[in-house]
Design an enzyme around this catalytic site. Structure first.
Site, PDB file in Angstrom:
ATOM      1  N   LYS A 120       0.899  -1.298   0.041  1.00 48.97           N
ATOM      2  CA  LYS A 120       0.031   0.179   0.138  1.00 48.97           C
ATOM      3  C   LYS A 120       1.014   1.305  -0.033  1.00 48.97           C
ATOM      4  O   LYS A 120       0.430   2.400  -0.572  1.00 48.97           O
ATOM      5  CB  LYS A 120      -1.073   0.085   1.133  1.00 48.97           C
ATOM      6  CG  LYS A 120      -2.169  -1.143   1.031  1.00 48.97           C
ATOM      7  CD  LYS A 120      -3.594  -0.689   1.573  1.00 48.97           C
ATOM      8  CE  LYS A 120      -4.400  -1.822   0.893  1.00 48.97           C
ATOM      9  NZ  LYS A 120      -5.796  -1.717   1.564  1.00 48.97           N
ATOM     10  N   LYS A 202      -3.943  -9.544  -6.424  1.00 43.79           N
ATOM     11  CA  LYS A 202      -4.917 -10.050  -5.677  1.00 43.79           C
ATOM     12  C   LYS A 202      -5.899  -9.012  -6.196  1.00 43.79           C
ATOM     13  O   LYS A 202      -5.742  -7.663  -6.552  1.00 43.79           O
ATOM     14  CB  LYS A 202      -4.778  -9.546  -4.279  1.00 43.79           C
ATOM     15  CG  LYS A 202      -5.884  -9.562  -3.316  1.00 43.79           C
ATOM     16  CD  LYS A 202      -5.495  -9.511  -1.976  1.00 43.79           C
ATOM     17  CE  LYS A 202      -5.707  -7.997  -1.446  1.00 43.79           C
ATOM     18  NZ  LYS A 202      -6.996  -7.778  -0.902  1.00 43.79           N
ATOM     19  N   LYS A 205     -10.699  -4.144  -3.943  1.00 42.30           N
ATOM     20  CA  LYS A 205     -11.865  -3.218  -4.059  1.00 42.30           C
ATOM     21  C   LYS A 205     -11.444  -1.822  -4.346  1.00 42.30           C
ATOM     22  O   LYS A 205     -12.022  -0.750  -4.769  1.00 42.30           O
ATOM     23  CB  LYS A 205     -13.057  -3.328  -3.277  1.00 42.30           C
ATOM     24  CG  LYS A 205     -12.491  -2.741  -1.696  1.00 42.30           C
ATOM     25  CD  LYS A 205     -13.769  -2.715  -0.651  1.00 42.30           C
ATOM     26  CE  LYS A 205     -13.553  -3.828   0.504  1.00 42.30           C
ATOM     27  NZ  LYS A 205     -12.440  -3.584   1.533  1.00 42.30           N
TER      28      LYS A 205
HETATM   29  P1  ATP Z   1      -8.713  -2.793  -0.155  1.00 39.99           P
HETATM   30  O1  ATP Z   1      -8.556  -2.844  -1.483  1.00 39.99           O
HETATM   31  O2  ATP Z   1      -9.475  -1.657   0.329  1.00 39.99           O
HETATM   32  O3  ATP Z   1      -7.533  -3.123   0.576  1.00 39.99           O
HETATM   33  P2  ATP Z   1      -9.736  -5.184  -0.005  1.00 39.99           P
HETATM   34  O4  ATP Z   1     -10.375  -5.702  -1.303  1.00 39.99           O
HETATM   35  O5  ATP Z   1      -8.330  -6.103   0.053  1.00 39.99           O
HETATM   36  O6  ATP Z   1      -9.729  -3.928   0.205  1.00 39.99           O
HETATM   37  P3  ATP Z   1     -10.426  -6.010   2.740  1.00 39.99           P
HETATM   38  O7  ATP Z   1     -11.649  -5.014   3.400  1.00 39.99           O
HETATM   39  O8  ATP Z   1      -9.235  -5.442   3.032  1.00 39.99           O
HETATM   40  O9  ATP Z   1     -10.482  -5.989   1.242  1.00 39.99           O
HETATM   41  O10 ATP Z   1     -10.651  -7.503   3.078  1.00 39.99           O
HETATM   42  C1  ATP Z   1     -11.790  -7.963   3.351  1.00 39.99           C
HETATM   43  C2  ATP Z   1     -11.934  -9.337   3.618  1.00 39.99           C
HETATM   44  O11 ATP Z   1     -11.730 -10.069   2.281  1.00 39.99           O
HETATM   45  C3  ATP Z   1     -10.419 -10.052   4.244  1.00 39.99           C
HETATM   46  O12 ATP Z   1     -10.837 -11.125   5.005  1.00 39.99           O
HETATM   47  C4  ATP Z   1      -9.714 -10.373   2.964  1.00 39.99           C
HETATM   48  O13 ATP Z   1      -8.622 -11.200   3.432  1.00 39.99           O
HETATM   49  C5  ATP Z   1     -10.620 -10.901   2.107  1.00 39.99           C
HETATM   50  N1  ATP Z   1     -10.204 -10.487   0.700  1.00 39.99           N
HETATM   51  C6  ATP Z   1      -9.690  -9.396   0.084  1.00 39.99           C
HETATM   52  N2  ATP Z   1      -9.556  -9.553  -1.163  1.00 39.99           N
HETATM   53  C7  ATP Z   1      -9.317 -11.029  -1.502  1.00 39.99           C
HETATM   54  C8  ATP Z   1      -8.984 -11.829  -2.473  1.00 39.99           C
HETATM   55  N3  ATP Z   1      -8.856 -11.048  -3.796  1.00 39.99           N
HETATM   56  N4  ATP Z   1      -9.397 -13.103  -2.634  1.00 39.99           N
HETATM   57  C9  ATP Z   1      -9.823 -13.488  -1.518  1.00 39.99           C
HETATM   58  N5  ATP Z   1     -10.317 -12.868  -0.299  1.00 39.99           N
HETATM   59  C10 ATP Z   1      -9.861 -11.640  -0.148  1.00 39.99           C
END
Ligand code: ATP
Ligand code: LTN
Length: 337
Positions: A120, A202, A205
């Site tokens: 990040k 990965k 969002k």
């Molecule tokens: P951001 O992009 O804002 O960092 P994010 O999409 O990575 O957000 P988080 O809110 O950080 O999502 O994560 C919420 C949950 O979703 C966590 O348990 C995380 O491990 C899971 N998660 C996030 N992205 C993935 C992915 N690509 N595949 C599987 N699990 C995911």
């Protein structure tokens, strides 16, 4: 036969998702869906971790909207707000309070090893704030406040769970058994759904819209995004994440949604083109999300209902969190009146 009067005490489960954008298929398959699978076996708390979202700059109106939307989505996925504590992190002040204490039990060295921090800070080089650095400490405080046994998360959060366990162990070794040491629950398949535009990264969002499918995307948007998903220049449907990350990601999504394995899906589709794989995946995803989307629309319309739930549940969370925090204050020697 003799009857046992023993009441089996349920263990505690905690998880959180950031209201930092549209909830993605990765969030659903890696986290949310497992919340639904597990919730009956545990005393559960599902948190909208809005304080964590502040580590990246948020538009205030969007943050408010995303927070209500995520709470509604928890319910729409099948988590009963009467049986599970669904609430916003900022409504329970103990998260930030314990966070401060735990900051004083966490080393700079261990925080600087966190890959999420490295990723990040690379992506947001203009805003490498202290909150981004201490993010895992606030996450540890979320978990430890509720004497959590199990934390269902995607694979990207494994390292944060490890540091949480280290902090808890360190604290317990000085002050006695104050915290339960939590275990991660990471699904075997779908723990890491990859981006549709760059399948070596990965799905996230906070990335560009075309890189992810959102749980609330309309069916035609879902189909269009899968159609444009990056694959490779071969024409063979084979599960091989190393050499064919795009195709393998589609197979993983298809398998996760259908409850099969990527290898099974690859052999069922063998001999067909990538177009067929994309269509099958899109169709399966559209069908899986349809009931959630319908329920979501009902809930989000009724803000009074949603707010009443968030209020009652924040009070329930506060009552538990307060007990742990008092104990911590007492143990470390803060003067109590
Ligand atoms: P951001 O992009 O804002 O960092 P994010 O999409 O990575 O957000 P988080 O809110 O950080 O999502 O994560 C919420 C949950 O979703 C966590 O348990 C995380 O491990 C899971 N998660 C996030 N992205 C993935 C992915 N690509 N595949 C599987 N699990 C995911
Ligand atoms: N760090 C997580 C979100 C999160 C979380 C938590 C998950 C914050 N607090 C407590 C599980 C338990 C993320 O970025 N995915």
């Amino acid at each position: 036969m003799e009857q046992s009067n023993e009441v089996i005490q349920k263990k505690n489960l905690f998880s959180g998702i950031q209201p930092s954008g549209n909830i993605t298929l990765g969030n659903y398959l890696g986290a949310l869906r497992n919340f639904v699978l597990l919730h009956e076996q545990y005393n559960c708390l599902f948190c909208v971790v809005d304080l964590h979202a502040l580590t990246l700059r948020q538009d205030p109106a969007a943050l408010r909207r995303n927070s209500a939307s995520l709470a509604a989505l928890y319910i729409a996925c099948g988590l009963d707000p009467e049986k599970n504590i669904i609430y916003c992190q900022s409504h329970v002040p103990e998260h930030a309070e314990l966070g401060w204490i735990l900051n004083c039990f966490t080393y700079m060295g261990e925080l600087s090893r966190m890959t999420q921090f490295k990723d990040k800070s690379q992506k947001h080089a203009d805003n490498i704030n202290a909150g981004l650095f201490t993010y895992p400490v606030l996450m540890a405080s979320d978990i430890l406040l509720y004497q959590t046994h199990v934390v269902p998360v995607g694979a990207d959060q494994k390292q944060h769970l490890e540091i949480c366990r280290d902090i808890a162990g360190r604290f317990n070794s000085i002050y006695g058994d104050v915290f339960v040491i939590p275990e991660p629950y990471i699904p075997k398949t779908s723990a890491r759904i990859m981006s549709l535009s760059d399948p070596t990264r990965k799905m996230s969002k906070s990335d560009a819209e075309d890189s992810y499918v959102a749980v609330l995307d309309a069916p035609d948007a879902i189909r269009r995004k899968f159609k444009r998903a990056v694959t490779d220049s071969e024409a063979e449907i084979r599960y091989d994440p190393e050499n064919k990350p795009g195709v393998s990601n589609l197979l993983s999504i298809l398998a996760a949604v259908k409850g099969t394995t990527p290898e099974e899906e690859a052999s069922a589709l063998s001999g067909l083109g990538y177009g067929a794989l994309k269509e099958a995946t899109a169709q399966a995803v559209v069908e899986a999300l349809a009931p959630i989307q319908a329920r979501y629309q009902e809930i989000i319309k009724d803000k009074d209902y949603l707010n009443a739930i968030l209020k009652t549940n924040a009070e329930k969370a506060h009552a538990i969190a307060f007990r742990t925090l008092r104990k911590v204050y007492k143990k470390i020697g803060l003067y109590q009146i």
